[in-house]
Design a protein around this motif. Structure first.
Motif, PDB file in Angstrom:
ATOM      1  N   ILE A   1       0.858  -1.182   0.000  1.00 30.10           N
ATOM      2  CA  ILE A   1       0.000   0.000   0.000  1.00 30.10           C
ATOM      3  C   ILE A   1       0.897   1.236   0.000  1.00 30.10           C
ATOM      4  CG2 ILE A   1      -1.718   1.292   1.312  1.00 30.10           C
ATOM      5  CD1 ILE A   1      -2.777  -1.288   0.045  1.00 30.10           C
ATOM      6  N   ASP A   2       0.546   2.229  -0.807  1.00 26.14           N
ATOM      7  CA  ASP A   2       1.423   3.387  -0.982  1.00 26.14           C
ATOM      8  C   ASP A   2       1.238   4.456   0.089  1.00 26.14           C
ATOM      9  OD1 ASP A   2       2.802   3.002  -3.799  1.00 26.14           O
ATOM     10  OD2 ASP A   2       0.736   2.318  -3.990  1.00 26.14           O
ATOM     11  N   GLU A   3      -0.012   4.699   0.508  1.00 30.90           N
ATOM     12  CA  GLU A   3      -0.278   5.718   1.519  1.00 30.90           C
ATOM     13  C   GLU A   3      -1.518   5.317   2.300  1.00 30.90           C
ATOM     14  OE1 GLU A   3       0.147  10.007   0.307  1.00 30.90           O
ATOM     15  OE2 GLU A   3       0.327   9.117  -1.700  1.00 30.90           O
ATOM     16  N   GLY A   4      -1.722   5.974   3.454  1.00 29.02           N
ATOM     17  CA  GLY A   4      -2.908   5.687   4.247  1.00 29.02           C
ATOM     18  C   GLY A   4      -3.269   6.854   5.144  1.00 29.02           C
ATOM     19  N   MET A   5      -4.523   6.845   5.600  1.00 32.02           N
ATOM     20  CA  MET A   5      -5.001   7.831   6.566  1.00 32.02           C
ATOM     21  C   MET A   5      -5.952   7.155   7.536  1.00 32.02           C
ATOM     22  SD  MET A   5      -5.888  11.461   4.843  1.00 32.02           S
ATOM     23  CE  MET A   5      -4.686  12.465   3.981  1.00 32.02           C
ATOM     24  N   ALA A   6      -5.756   7.401   8.835  1.00 33.30           N
ATOM     25  CA  ALA A   6      -6.724   6.954   9.826  1.00 33.30           C
ATOM     26  C   ALA A   6      -8.026   7.737   9.629  1.00 33.30           C
ATOM     27  CB  ALA A   6      -6.185   7.178  11.230  1.00 33.30           C
ATOM     28  N   LEU A   7      -9.116   7.218  10.213  1.00 28.88           N
ATOM     29  CA  LEU A   7     -10.398   7.873   9.972  1.00 28.88           C
ATOM     30  C   LEU A   7     -10.402   9.314  10.457  1.00 28.88           C
ATOM     31  CD1 LEU A   7     -13.306   7.884   9.010  1.00 28.88           C
ATOM     32  CD2 LEU A   7     -13.975   6.915  11.206  1.00 28.88           C
ATOM     33  N   THR A   8     -10.036   9.557  11.731  1.00 29.98           N
ATOM     34  CA  THR A   8     -10.094  10.923  12.253  1.00 29.98           C
ATOM     35  C   THR A   8      -8.881  11.224  13.129  1.00 29.98           C
ATOM     36  OG1 THR A   8     -11.396  10.201  14.172  1.00 29.98           O
ATOM     37  CG2 THR A   8     -12.613  11.023  12.281  1.00 29.98           C
TER      38      THR A   8
ATOM     39  N   PHE B   1     -17.163  13.973  20.601  1.00 34.81           N
ATOM     40  CA  PHE B   1     -17.756  14.032  21.933  1.00 34.81           C
ATOM     41  C   PHE B   1     -19.155  13.438  21.847  1.00 34.81           C
ATOM     42  CE2 PHE B   1     -20.101  16.064  25.373  1.00 34.81           C
ATOM     43  CZ  PHE B   1     -19.223  15.913  26.438  1.00 34.81           C
ATOM     44  N   ASP B   2     -19.514  12.591  22.805  1.00 33.25           N
ATOM     45  CA  ASP B   2     -20.824  11.941  22.812  1.00 33.25           C
ATOM     46  C   ASP B   2     -21.807  12.825  23.590  1.00 33.25           C
ATOM     47  OD1 ASP B   2     -23.057  10.381  23.184  1.00 33.25           O
ATOM     48  OD2 ASP B   2     -21.929   8.521  23.511  1.00 33.25           O
ATOM     49  N   PRO B   3     -22.709  13.543  22.901  1.00 34.73           N
ATOM     50  CA  PRO B   3     -23.593  14.485  23.607  1.00 34.73           C
ATOM     51  C   PRO B   3     -24.636  13.787  24.467  1.00 34.73           C
ATOM     52  CG  PRO B   3     -24.181  14.347  21.282  1.00 34.73           C
ATOM     53  CD  PRO B   3     -22.916  13.556  21.454  1.00 34.73           C
ATOM     54  N   ARG B   4     -24.948  12.520  24.158  1.00 34.62           N
ATOM     55  CA  ARG B   4     -25.933  11.805  24.974  1.00 34.62           C
ATOM     56  C   ARG B   4     -25.339  11.412  26.328  1.00 34.62           C
ATOM     57  NH1 ARG B   4     -27.302   7.135  20.912  1.00 34.62           N
ATOM     58  NH2 ARG B   4     -25.028   7.305  20.794  1.00 34.62           N
ATOM     59  N   ARG B   5     -24.101  10.963  26.308  1.00 34.30           N
ATOM     60  CA  ARG B   5     -23.446  10.541  27.542  1.00 34.30           C
ATOM     61  C   ARG B   5     -22.666  11.675  28.211  1.00 34.30           C
ATOM     62  NH1 ARG B   5     -22.007   4.670  27.560  1.00 34.30           N
ATOM     63  NH2 ARG B   5     -23.214   3.652  25.934  1.00 34.30           N
ATOM     64  N   LEU B   6     -22.520  12.785  27.482  1.00 35.63           N
ATOM     65  CA  LEU B   6     -21.726  13.918  27.957  1.00 35.63           C
ATOM     66  C   LEU B   6     -20.312  13.481  28.315  1.00 35.63           C
ATOM     67  CD1 LEU B   6     -24.332  15.871  30.125  1.00 35.63           C
ATOM     68  CD2 LEU B   6     -23.607  16.325  27.772  1.00 35.63           C
ATOM     69  N   GLU B   7     -19.720  12.702  27.420  1.00 36.10           N
ATOM     70  CA  GLU B   7     -18.346  12.243  27.619  1.00 36.10           C
ATOM     71  C   GLU B   7     -17.717  11.955  26.270  1.00 36.10           C
ATOM     72  OE1 GLU B   7     -18.771   8.708  29.943  1.00 36.10           O
ATOM     73  OE2 GLU B   7     -19.251   7.454  28.207  1.00 36.10           O
ATOM     74  N   ASN B   8     -16.450  11.607  26.311  1.00 31.65           N
ATOM     75  CA  ASN B   8     -15.734  11.286  25.081  1.00 31.65           C
ATOM     76  C   ASN B   8     -16.385  10.098  24.375  1.00 31.65           C
ATOM     77  OD1 ASN B   8     -13.179  11.567  23.384  1.00 31.65           O
ATOM     78  ND2 ASN B   8     -13.098   9.413  23.940  1.00 31.65           N
ATOM     79  N   GLY B   9     -16.472  10.183  23.042  1.00 35.49           N
ATOM     80  CA  GLY B   9     -16.962   9.055  22.249  1.00 35.49           C
ATOM     81  C   GLY B   9     -15.792   8.153  21.878  1.00 35.49           C
ATOM     82  N   TRP B  10     -15.577   7.102  22.636  1.00 28.71           N
ATOM     83  CA  TRP B  10     -14.365   6.281  22.508  1.00 28.71           C
ATOM     84  C   TRP B  10     -14.308   5.477  21.209  1.00 28.71           C
ATOM     85  CZ3 TRP B  10     -10.394   6.520  25.944  1.00 28.71           C
ATOM     86  CH2 TRP B  10     -10.646   7.180  27.148  1.00 28.71           C
ATOM     87  N   ALA B  11     -15.443   5.292  20.559  1.00 27.95           N
ATOM     88  CA  ALA B  11     -15.505   4.325  19.460  1.00 27.95           C
ATOM     89  C   ALA B  11     -15.160   4.914  18.100  1.00 27.95           C
ATOM     90  CB  ALA B  11     -16.899   3.691  19.426  1.00 27.95           C
ATOM     91  N   TRP B  12     -14.214   5.815  18.047  1.00 34.63           N
ATOM     92  CA  TRP B  12     -13.762   6.371  16.768  1.00 34.63           C
ATOM     93  C   TRP B  12     -12.315   5.925  16.511  1.00 34.63           C
ATOM     94  CZ3 TRP B  12     -16.672   9.026  13.273  1.00 34.63           C
ATOM     95  CH2 TRP B  12     -17.955   9.379  13.700  1.00 34.63           C
ATOM     96  N   PRO B  13     -12.009   5.525  15.288  1.00 36.68           N
ATOM     97  CA  PRO B  13     -10.618   5.180  14.962  1.00 36.68           C
ATOM     98  C   PRO B  13      -9.791   6.461  14.820  1.00 36.68           C
ATOM     99  CG  PRO B  13     -12.200   4.184  13.415  1.00 36.68           C
ATOM    100  CD  PRO B  13     -12.915   5.269  14.165  1.00 36.68           C
TER     101      PRO B  13
END
Length: 554
Positions: free
Chosen positions: A376-383, A388-400
């Motif tokens: 593979i020549d190049e790559g990028m992580a998703l974010t 921020f998880d507004p429902r839980r009012l905390e960090n949204g841990w499930a992001w790559p």
């Protein structure tokens, strides 16, 4: 779902809740000093465990620093670093965030959801369309501030002034010549008017799973041939505009690519988008500077691990894409993974939480090696950072992503990338390992690095399949003179270098040691040119890095 999509209202909400989180979680200062960057190389290893009487089976690994090794045909470590030197941008980058990202060598950002649907405007008394590209300015400003190459997603949505109006609905493009004018003006704005002499443009986002559904009057099944044909017309418009700009400004280093697809049509139906896209681009002699693709750990298995799901393994998918390009006469076109991560699930359920803990971190180590082996020549992580998880009012841990939503706290995935950035010199030979174990070694004239992971996550059942493995490493022939060596060992696992562990324990993140953790510093003798490292137990979903250098005389 492979990408984040939101409207301007959601952007504002995300910005607001991130401000709230920044007040709730004090910014961490820089927590780590990184060795000077050198061109680095790697190797996937696997040696059958050796039985020692009634003891636990031991993986005996021999490292030979004097023997260069490569699986990619080039400098493996330099290549691997390209996989984590970019990610999608969603919020302005503060100076504190940039200080955390710098050690990874971040050099580009993927500007997604920045294209305005009202960029094309027709004003009374003025000839032809007018263009407003102000929605691009915040992202471009960060590129300018930090010397980053912009990678912009284009054709993500309709231009309202150019849509087809029919039976009370609007869709597609009513005038393709006008749309090409828009595409040309967009590219020129970025590269000429804003002064970015190097920029990448990726046409649409996951059109194979209806990421470009705005092109058609009705919603089509994912992977549909009709959707492909609509997408290809869109790609042709942007490629034609890119050619026009390059003819007028040959000094520009513009790259345009697509089709930004997922593994979907490897699993469903008989119409493979990758094959048809390569064939059609070649037949129409369109510009294609990179082939863009998205892959996540729950899409398919990596080499050496049990298969699951409907899709062929990652390696088979990439081989198929490369064969399609070669057959079409496009064998030199780079393959660019413009989204990758341990899981495409971004909600706080077991399938998604692995993006925030040691499971995703260990998968990332294996995947870096797999990408290099697949050339593979190049790559990028998703974010770059979590939402921020507004429902839980905390960090949204499930992001790559590399950082928490506060923009400063590193995740386990970040710390694994940091391990790779710390490796010295070039990849050297290490004996093979098997099953869940992988080993890579590198060296320069003053330092040796060895990285080992233990990774085998059962994606079908969201549980650990790996077991604790014991390893002994013998280094034969140091690349520097020494009677004794200093060994520093770093660890990412369930309780080390893992912000999610501290979150589970209810500990305030700002009071936790979430940076790359040193777990051992020892001095060892060199005996007959050989250094034997102490045996270690590699826990499931763990990554270990040893740094070995000559011990300084006191």
């Amino acid at each position: 779902m492979f990408c984040q999509r939101r409207d301007s209202t959601n952007v504002a909400k995300t910005a607001m809740v991130n401000c709230e989180l920044n007040r709730a979680i004090p910014a961490l200062g820089s927590f780590i000093a990184v060795a000077a960057a050198t061109a680095v190389l790697f190797s996937v290893s696997s040696a059958a465990p050796q039985q020692a009487g009634s003891e636990t089976a031991i993986h005996l690994i021999t490292v030979e620093p004097g023997i260069y090794h490569s699986v990619s045909g080039q400098d493996d470590l330099r290549l691997i670093r390209r996989y984590f030197q970019g990610a999608s941008w969603e919020l302005p980058i503060s100076s504190e965030t940039w200080q955390q990202l710098r050690p990874l060598g971040i050099s580009k950002i993927r500007l997604i959801n920045v294209e305005s649907g009202s960029a094309v405007q027709f004003e009374a008394g003025k000839k032809g369309p007018q263009f407003n590209f102000s929605s691009l300015l915040p992202g471009l400003q960060d590129c300018r501030n930090y010397g980053l190459r912009p990678h912009i997603i284009v054709g993500q949505g309709p231009q309202i002034a150019l849509v087809i109006q029919e039976d009370g609905s609007s869709y597609g493009v009513s005038d393709w010549s006008r749309y090409e004018e828009y595409a040309y003006a967009f590219l020129k704005f970025v590269m000429v008017e804003q002064g970015f002499s190097q920029a990448d443009f990726e046409v649409a986002n996951e059109p194979d799973i209806n990421g470009a559904s705005w092109l058609t009057p009705e919603k089509l099944p994912m992977g549909a041939q009709a959707m492909y044909e609509a997408y290809f017309q869109l790609y042709r418009a942007w490629a034609t505009a890119a050619d026009q700009l390059i003819r007028e400004h040959p000094e520009l280093k513009l790259r345009i690519g697509g089709p930004s697809i997922t593994p979907h049509t490897f699993s469903f139906g008989k119409f493979n988008w990758a094959e048809h896209f390569a064939k059609d681009v070649a037949a129409q002699k369109l510009r294609l500077d990179f082939f863009s693709y998205h892959f996540y750990g729950n899409n398919a298995a990596l080499t050496g691990l049990p298969t699951f799901g409907r899709s062929p393994s990652f390696a088979v998918q990439i081989d198929t894409i490369r064969n399609s390009l070669s057959t079409a006469g496009l064998g030199n076109v780079p393959i660019y993974l413009t989204e990758w991560g341990p899981s495409y699930v971004t909600t706080a359920i077991p399938e998604g939480i692995i993006n925030g803990n040691q499971v995703g971190a260990a998968w990332t180590a294996r995947f870096f090696m797999e990408m290099a082996a697949s050339k593979i020549d190049e790559g990028m992580a998703l974010t770059l950072r979590d939402h921020f998880d507004p429902r839980r009012l905390e960090n949204g841990w499930a992001w790559p992503s590399f950082l928490l939503s506060d923009g400063v706290t590193p995740k386990g995935l970040y710390n694994v990338a940091l391990m790779f950035s710390k490796l010295p010199g070039q990849r050297v030979r290490a004996s093979d390992a098997e099953g869940s174990i992988g080993v890579l070694a590198s060296a320069d004239k003053s330092k040796l690095g060895v990285l080992a992971f233990n990774q085998d996550w059962d994606y079908s059942n969201s549980k650990e399949r790996a077991i604790t493995e014991r390893m002994e490493i013998r280094i034969s022939g140091l690349p520097f003179p020494a009677a004794r060596v200093r060994v520093v060992r770093y660890l990412v696992d369930a309780t080390h270098s893992n912000a999610y562990h501290f979150y589970q324990q209810g500990m305030p993140i700002d009071q936790a040691n979430v940076g790359l953790t040193t777990v051992e510093e020892i001095s060892l003798p060199v005996i007959a040119g050989v250094v034997t490292l102490p045996r270690v137990d590699l826990a499931p979903s763990s990554v270990t890095l040893w740094e070995i250098s000559a011990e300084r005389k006191s």
